[in-house]
Design a protein around this motif. Structure first.
Motif, PDB file in Angstrom:
ATOM      1  N   SER A 177       0.855  -1.181   0.000  1.00  0.00           N
ATOM      2  CA  SER A 177       0.000   0.000   0.000  1.00  0.00           C
ATOM      3  C   SER A 177       0.890   1.230   0.000  1.00  0.00           C
ATOM      4  CB  SER A 177      -0.896   0.003   1.240  1.00  0.00           C
ATOM      5  OG  SER A 177      -1.670   1.186   1.277  1.00  0.00           O
ATOM      6  N   CYS A 178       0.596   2.163  -0.885  1.00  0.00           N
ATOM      7  CA  CYS A 178       1.344   3.422  -0.900  1.00  0.00           C
ATOM      8  C   CYS A 178       0.448   4.525  -1.434  1.00  0.00           C
ATOM      9  CB  CYS A 178       2.623   3.301  -1.725  1.00  0.00           C
ATOM     10  SG  CYS A 178       2.383   2.741  -3.403  1.00  0.00           S
ATOM     11  N   LYS A 179       0.809   5.751  -1.097  1.00  0.00           N
ATOM     12  CA  LYS A 179       0.010   6.887  -1.552  1.00  0.00           C
ATOM     13  C   LYS A 179       0.922   7.952  -2.141  1.00  0.00           C
ATOM     14  CE  LYS A 179      -0.123   9.002   2.999  1.00  0.00           C
ATOM     15  NZ  LYS A 179      -0.930   9.447   4.100  1.00  0.00           N
ATOM     16  N   THR A 180       0.317   8.888  -2.820  1.00  0.00           N
ATOM     17  CA  THR A 180       1.036   9.975  -3.463  1.00  0.00           C
ATOM     18  C   THR A 180       1.994  10.643  -2.475  1.00  0.00           C
ATOM     19  OG1 THR A 180      -0.878  10.396  -4.857  1.00  0.00           O
ATOM     20  CG2 THR A 180       0.742  12.154  -4.719  1.00  0.00           C
ATOM     21  N   GLY A 181       3.238  10.825  -2.914  1.00  0.00           N
ATOM     22  CA  GLY A 181       4.242  11.507  -2.100  1.00  0.00           C
ATOM     23  C   GLY A 181       5.096  10.578  -1.264  1.00  0.00           C
ATOM     24  N   GLU A 182       4.671   9.330  -1.065  1.00  0.00           N
ATOM     25  CA  GLU A 182       5.469   8.377  -0.302  1.00  0.00           C
ATOM     26  C   GLU A 182       6.584   7.812  -1.174  1.00  0.00           C
ATOM     27  OE1 GLU A 182       2.537   6.400   3.002  1.00  0.00           O
ATOM     28  OE2 GLU A 182       2.761   5.358   1.096  1.00  0.00           O
ATOM     29  N   ILE A 183       7.680   7.506  -0.531  1.00  0.00           N
ATOM     30  CA  ILE A 183       8.783   6.825  -1.208  1.00  0.00           C
ATOM     31  C   ILE A 183       8.845   5.419  -0.630  1.00  0.00           C
ATOM     32  CG2 ILE A 183      11.259   6.752  -1.583  1.00  0.00           C
ATOM     33  CD1 ILE A 183      11.227   9.838  -1.300  1.00  0.00           C
ATOM     34  N   VAL A 184       8.716   4.423  -1.513  1.00  0.00           N
ATOM     35  CA  VAL A 184       8.675   3.030  -1.089  1.00  0.00           C
ATOM     36  C   VAL A 184       9.825   2.288  -1.756  1.00  0.00           C
ATOM     37  CG1 VAL A 184       7.309   0.911  -1.107  1.00  0.00           C
ATOM     38  CG2 VAL A 184       6.173   3.113  -0.837  1.00  0.00           C
ATOM     39  N   GLY A 185      10.548   1.506  -0.996  1.00  0.00           N
ATOM     40  CA  GLY A 185      11.632   0.695  -1.551  1.00  0.00           C
ATOM     41  C   GLY A 185      11.306  -0.781  -1.431  1.00  0.00           C
ATOM     42  N   LEU A 186      11.604  -1.527  -2.482  1.00  0.00           N
ATOM     43  CA  LEU A 186      11.480  -2.991  -2.452  1.00  0.00           C
ATOM     44  C   LEU A 186      12.886  -3.556  -2.382  1.00  0.00           C
ATOM     45  CD1 LEU A 186       8.820  -3.620  -5.241  1.00  0.00           C
ATOM     46  CD2 LEU A 186       8.493  -3.703  -2.771  1.00  0.00           C
ATOM     47  N   LEU A 187      13.177  -4.270  -1.324  1.00  0.00           N
ATOM     48  CA  LEU A 187      14.517  -4.810  -1.125  1.00  0.00           C
ATOM     49  C   LEU A 187      14.474  -6.325  -1.157  1.00  0.00           C
ATOM     50  CD1 LEU A 187      15.522  -2.563   1.902  1.00  0.00           C
ATOM     51  CD2 LEU A 187      15.990  -2.163  -0.512  1.00  0.00           C
ATOM     52  N   GLY A 188      15.514  -6.913  -1.712  1.00  0.00           N
ATOM     53  CA  GLY A 188      15.612  -8.365  -1.729  1.00  0.00           C
ATOM     54  C   GLY A 188      16.718  -8.814  -2.656  1.00  0.00           C
ATOM     55  N   ARG A 189      17.073 -10.083  -2.549  1.00  0.00           N
ATOM     56  CA  ARG A 189      18.119 -10.661  -3.381  1.00  0.00           C
ATOM     57  C   ARG A 189      17.685 -10.739  -4.840  1.00  0.00           C
ATOM     58  NH1 ARG A 189      20.443 -15.771   0.046  1.00  0.00           N
ATOM     59  NH2 ARG A 189      21.105 -14.551   1.836  1.00  0.00           N
ATOM     60  N   ASN A 190      18.665 -10.936  -5.714  1.00  0.00           N
ATOM     61  CA  ASN A 190      18.364 -11.158  -7.122  1.00  0.00           C
ATOM     62  C   ASN A 190      17.466 -12.382  -7.255  1.00  0.00           C
ATOM     63  OD1 ASN A 190      20.038  -9.057  -7.744  1.00  0.00           O
ATOM     64  ND2 ASN A 190      21.741 -10.330  -8.420  1.00  0.00           N
ATOM     65  N   GLY A 191      16.434 -12.240  -8.087  1.00  0.00           N
ATOM     66  CA  GLY A 191      15.560 -13.373  -8.361  1.00  0.00           C
ATOM     67  C   GLY A 191      14.478 -13.635  -7.339  1.00  0.00           C
ATOM     68  N   CYS A 192      14.303 -12.739  -6.369  1.00  0.00           N
ATOM     69  CA  CYS A 192      13.295 -13.003  -5.336  1.00  0.00           C
ATOM     70  C   CYS A 192      11.906 -12.488  -5.718  1.00  0.00           C
ATOM     71  CB  CYS A 192      13.729 -12.444  -3.984  1.00  0.00           C
ATOM     72  SG  CYS A 192      13.688 -10.659  -3.874  1.00  0.00           S
ATOM     73  N   GLY A 193      11.798 -11.738  -6.832  1.00  0.00           N
ATOM     74  CA  GLY A 193      10.475 -11.353  -7.313  1.00  0.00           C
ATOM     75  C   GLY A 193      10.133  -9.876  -7.281  1.00  0.00           C
ATOM     76  N   LYS A 194      11.092  -9.010  -7.053  1.00  0.00           N
ATOM     77  CA  LYS A 194      10.804  -7.568  -6.979  1.00  0.00           C
ATOM     78  C   LYS A 194      10.238  -7.036  -8.302  1.00  0.00           C
ATOM     79  CE  LYS A 194      15.033  -6.617  -5.969  1.00  0.00           C
ATOM     80  NZ  LYS A 194      15.674  -7.939  -5.930  1.00  0.00           N
ATOM     81  N   THR A 195      10.938  -7.312  -9.394  1.00  0.00           N
ATOM     82  CA  THR A 195      10.497  -6.840 -10.710  1.00  0.00           C
ATOM     83  C   THR A 195       9.202  -7.530 -11.109  1.00  0.00           C
ATOM     84  OG1 THR A 195      12.755  -6.353 -11.379  1.00  0.00           O
ATOM     85  CG2 THR A 195      11.145  -6.632 -13.136  1.00  0.00           C
ATOM     86  N   THR A 196       9.096  -8.806 -10.812  1.00  0.00           N
ATOM     87  CA  THR A 196       7.869  -9.544 -11.123  1.00  0.00           C
ATOM     88  C   THR A 196       6.680  -8.921 -10.400  1.00  0.00           C
ATOM     89  OG1 THR A 196       9.101 -11.571 -11.503  1.00  0.00           O
ATOM     90  CG2 THR A 196       6.756 -11.807 -10.992  1.00  0.00           C
TER      91      THR A 196
END
Length: 93
Positions: free
Chosen positions: A27-46
């Motif tokens: 969940s995120c809203k306008t103005g928030e900065i959200v980071g997705l962290l994880g190892r290569n291949g764990c599904g961030k881009t997916t």
């Protein structure tokens, strides 16, 4: 400034019998900065592609301002996604 809220809920995704994403909620809203962290291949881009609507999955609930969207990328000016790899052809010269 108009505030918008994106919610991605109950996302499931598996590849070759391996569960890659299980019950993801974001969940995120306008103005928030959200980071997705994880190892290569764990599904961030997916996950981002599922939210955008360009990868189909067994289960997902994508809402923008409370309204459900199956394929958000088909709705003009709703969401934008900038891929991590070059998507324009190189110019010759």
């Amino acid at each position: 400034m108009l505030e918008n809220r994106l919610e991605a809920d109950s996302i499931l995704y598996s590849v070759a019998g391996r569960q890659l994403l299980t019950d993801v909620y974001l969940s995120c809203k306008t103005g928030e900065i959200v980071g997705l962290l994880g190892r290569n291949g764990c599904g961030k881009t997916t996950l981002l592609k599922i939210i955008f609507g360009t990868i189909a999955t067994a289960n997902k609930h994508i809402r923008v301002n409370g309204q459900m969207y199956e394929t958000p990328y088909l709705h003009r000016n709703l969401l934008a996604y900038l891929p991590q790899h070059d998507f324009l052809p190189k110019t010759s010269g």
